[in-house]
Design a protein around this motif. Structure first.
Motif, PDB file in Angstrom:
ATOM      1  N   GLU A   8      18.778-108.483  22.210  1.00 56.15           N
ATOM      2  CA  GLU A   8      19.300-108.282  20.884  1.00 56.15           C
ATOM      3  C   GLU A   8      20.107-109.529  20.545  1.00 56.15           C
ATOM      4  O   GLU A   8      20.093-110.205  19.362  1.00 56.15           O
ATOM      5  N   VAL A  58      19.918-104.993  25.337  1.00 60.96           N
ATOM      6  CA  VAL A  58      21.044-105.535  24.521  1.00 60.96           C
ATOM      7  C   VAL A  58      21.139-107.059  24.810  1.00 60.96           C
ATOM      8  O   VAL A  58      21.677-107.881  23.606  1.00 60.96           O
ATOM      9  N   GLU A 106      28.665-109.569  16.695  1.00 68.04           N
ATOM     10  CA  GLU A 106      28.177-108.861  15.495  1.00 68.04           C
ATOM     11  C   GLU A 106      27.153-107.707  15.867  1.00 68.04           C
ATOM     12  O   GLU A 106      26.768-106.877  15.340  1.00 68.04           O
ATOM     13  N   VAL A 107      26.788-107.921  17.478  1.00 67.62           N
ATOM     14  CA  VAL A 107      25.866-106.776  17.873  1.00 67.62           C
ATOM     15  C   VAL A 107      26.621-105.610  18.000  1.00 67.62           C
ATOM     16  O   VAL A 107      27.807-105.664  18.670  1.00 67.62           O
ATOM     17  N   SER A 108      26.007-104.471  17.936  1.00 67.35           N
ATOM     18  CA  SER A 108      26.798-103.117  17.535  1.00 67.35           C
ATOM     19  C   SER A 108      27.142-102.871  18.976  1.00 67.35           C
ATOM     20  O   SER A 108      28.403-102.025  19.184  1.00 67.35           O
ATOM     21  N   ARG A 109      26.354-103.009  20.155  1.00 65.36           N
ATOM     22  CA  ARG A 109      26.476-102.406  21.556  1.00 65.36           C
ATOM     23  C   ARG A 109      27.561-103.392  22.159  1.00 65.36           C
ATOM     24  O   ARG A 109      28.008-102.891  23.310  1.00 65.36           O
ATOM     25  N   LYS A 119      33.956-105.269  21.287  1.00 66.60           N
ATOM     26  CA  LYS A 119      35.051-106.301  20.528  1.00 66.60           C
ATOM     27  C   LYS A 119      36.422-106.516  21.543  1.00 66.60           C
ATOM     28  O   LYS A 119      37.015-107.563  21.271  1.00 66.60           O
ATOM     29  N   LYS A 165      19.574-112.550  17.988  1.00 69.55           N
ATOM     30  CA  LYS A 165      20.699-113.039  17.020  1.00 69.55           C
ATOM     31  C   LYS A 165      21.261-114.467  17.009  1.00 69.55           C
ATOM     32  O   LYS A 165      21.403-115.388  16.101  1.00 69.55           O
ATOM     33  N   ILE A 207      29.668-104.324  27.446  1.00 68.82           N
ATOM     34  CA  ILE A 207      28.945-103.147  26.840  1.00 68.82           C
ATOM     35  C   ILE A 207      29.690-101.840  27.568  1.00 68.82           C
ATOM     36  O   ILE A 207      30.055-101.978  28.652  1.00 68.82           O
TER      37      ILE A 207
END
Length: 443
Positions: free
Chosen positions: A408, A405, A365-368, A371, A412, A395
């Motif tokens: 972050e 990151v 779910e972390v943007s950086r 996937k 989460k 990343i």
């Protein structure tokens, strides 16, 4: 009224007696015409015109500045208004003198001083307009001064006597004759040539940097070679123009080589290391590297050092030799994709398969976090107080930082563990106290 003395000058040389006679004759003419009413009137008009222009330039500049709001800063009209604002004083002075000159010529008396003043002001304005188009203002100003001095001497018919006088001031250095004229030519040629050289160098470097066919490292190397080549050519032009025998520098070059061998080893080593780095492209501008305790993005690469900017906006100047001899971690050498590892501990009563799935889903779910490849969580072992897990994720922007990151992702996970009821253990110790019965005989 003021007849020229240029025809009385004898080339190619002038001794000091002739110079003295020339100066005395000029002073006699000044004394002779100094009390002339027409001359005094023209001098007064020139001074009055300057005073009016000096006090009026503020209003003119304010009016021109108000016009700049109608144009974009990149507009040529904006630039033209800026140039006119900087030349407000000589422009106003020239307009006033032109009007008065027209009046004097209509009345009839000679107006040599006014004509010379207008010519000098016109030359100054024209030269400044041309040189103001250059980006380097310091060199442009020096060029403008040199050209105007030569033009002013020509207008006053003093250029030829000045050249003869400077040529007469000379001394011999071995077999080479060095005169003040040669030195003056070298200075003027140096200013003009270097001004043209640096302008041409900036233009060519900009074209090279915009070329998509060249890699960043090749662009830097080409730009450096262009600058070095142009500067070397400029120095040779200046030396040849000043009358110095260039072959005399052969001995100096040999001594310089010996000096480089002994005293400039580090500097030469850094320069050669910089060329190697630019050629093999192991490190290039934009790469994220780690050298010792320094981690950051390569900003620029110079002849002696590389500039590395950290996440704290601190700029480290690392010698090129260190980048060759020390171990360097290039996080973006072949690809900017970087895999990070985050250790995680969960309680022994946790459902490990569900916890692993929760960790992987939360990290995604972390943007950086990329996937693809997707985050992966592995179980590493059984710890003293927790089951040891390790989250691995990728990343694509290491220049934006790695620890931030990771932080972050951990925040989460803490929120997800709290909602799912997954315990995060801490070290525990069991202390047992045993009572030992004492022998009554020893009481």
């Amino acid at each position: 009224m003021f007849e020229s003395r240029a025809d009385q000058v004898k080339l190619p040389g002038m001794d000091f007696q002739e110079i003295r006679d020339y100066l005395l004759s000029g002073w006699d003419r000044v004394v002779e015409h100094g009390t002339d009413v027409d001359v005094l009137a023209q001098v007064a008009v020139v001074l009055i015109g300057f005073c009016i222009a000096y006090f009026a330039q503020g209003r003119v500049q304010a009016g021109l500045k108000s016009l700049t709001g109608n144009f974009q800063p990149q507009s040529p009209f904006f630039r033209a208004i800026e140039i006119l604002s900087g030349l407000a004083l000589p422009l106003l002075w020239l307009i006033i003198e032109f009007v008065i000159l027209a009046i004097f010529q209509g009345v009839g008396p000679p107006s040599v001083i006014l004509s010379v003043t207008c010519s000098l002001l016109s030359a100054w304005i024209l030269i400044n307009i041309v040189t103001s188009l250059a980006e380097n203002k310091v060199w442009a100003r020096l060029v403008a001064i040199c050209i105007w001095i030569i033009t002013a001497l020509s207008i006053l018919e003093l250029l030829e006597p000045t050249l003869v006088f400077l040529n007469g001031l000379a001394f011999n250095l071995g077999e080479t004759r060095i005169s003040m004229l040669g030195i003056a030519k070298a200075i003027v040629a140096g200013i003009v040539v270097f001004w043209i050289t640096f302008g041409l160098s900036r233009f060519l470097e900009a074209r090279v940097n915009k070329s998509k066919a060249l890699t960043p490292s090749v662009q830097v190397l080409t730009s450096k070679l262009i600058r070095v080549g142009l500067v070397s050519a400029a120095i040779l032009i200046i030396l040849s123009n000043s009358g110095i025998n260039i072959t005399a520098f052969a001995v100096f070059s040999g001594a310089l080589g010996v000096g480089i061998g002994f005293g400039l080893q580090k500097i030469v080593s850094n320069i050669i290391s910089g060329i190697i780095l630019l050629l093999d492209r192991s490190i290039k501008p934009g790469d994220v590297i780690e050298v010792g305790a320094t981690y950051g993005r390569v900003h620029t690469m110079g002849a002696r050092y590389a500039s590395v900017i950290t996440r704290d906006s601190m700029e480290y100047l690392i010698p090129n030799e260190d980048l060759i001899t020390q171990q360097v971690i290039n996080w973006s050498y072949s690809s900017k994709n970087v895999r990070l590892r985050v250790p995680i501990g969960v309680a022994y009563d946790a459902d490990i398969p569900k916890t692993i799935a929760l960790i992987e889903a939360t990290a995604a779910e972390v943007s950086r976090v990329l996937k693809d490849p997707a985050p992966k969580c592995l179980m590493r072992g059984f710890g003293d107080s927790a089951i040891d897990l390790e989250l691995r994720f990728w990343i694509a922007d290491p220049e934006s930082g790695c620890r931030n990151v990771s932080s972050e992702v951990l925040v989460k996970l803490w929120q997800a563990f709290k909602e799912a009821g997954v315990g995060i253990p801490f070290p525990q110790r069991d202390v047992r106290v045993e009572m030992v019965n004492q022998d009554p005989s020893h009481s």
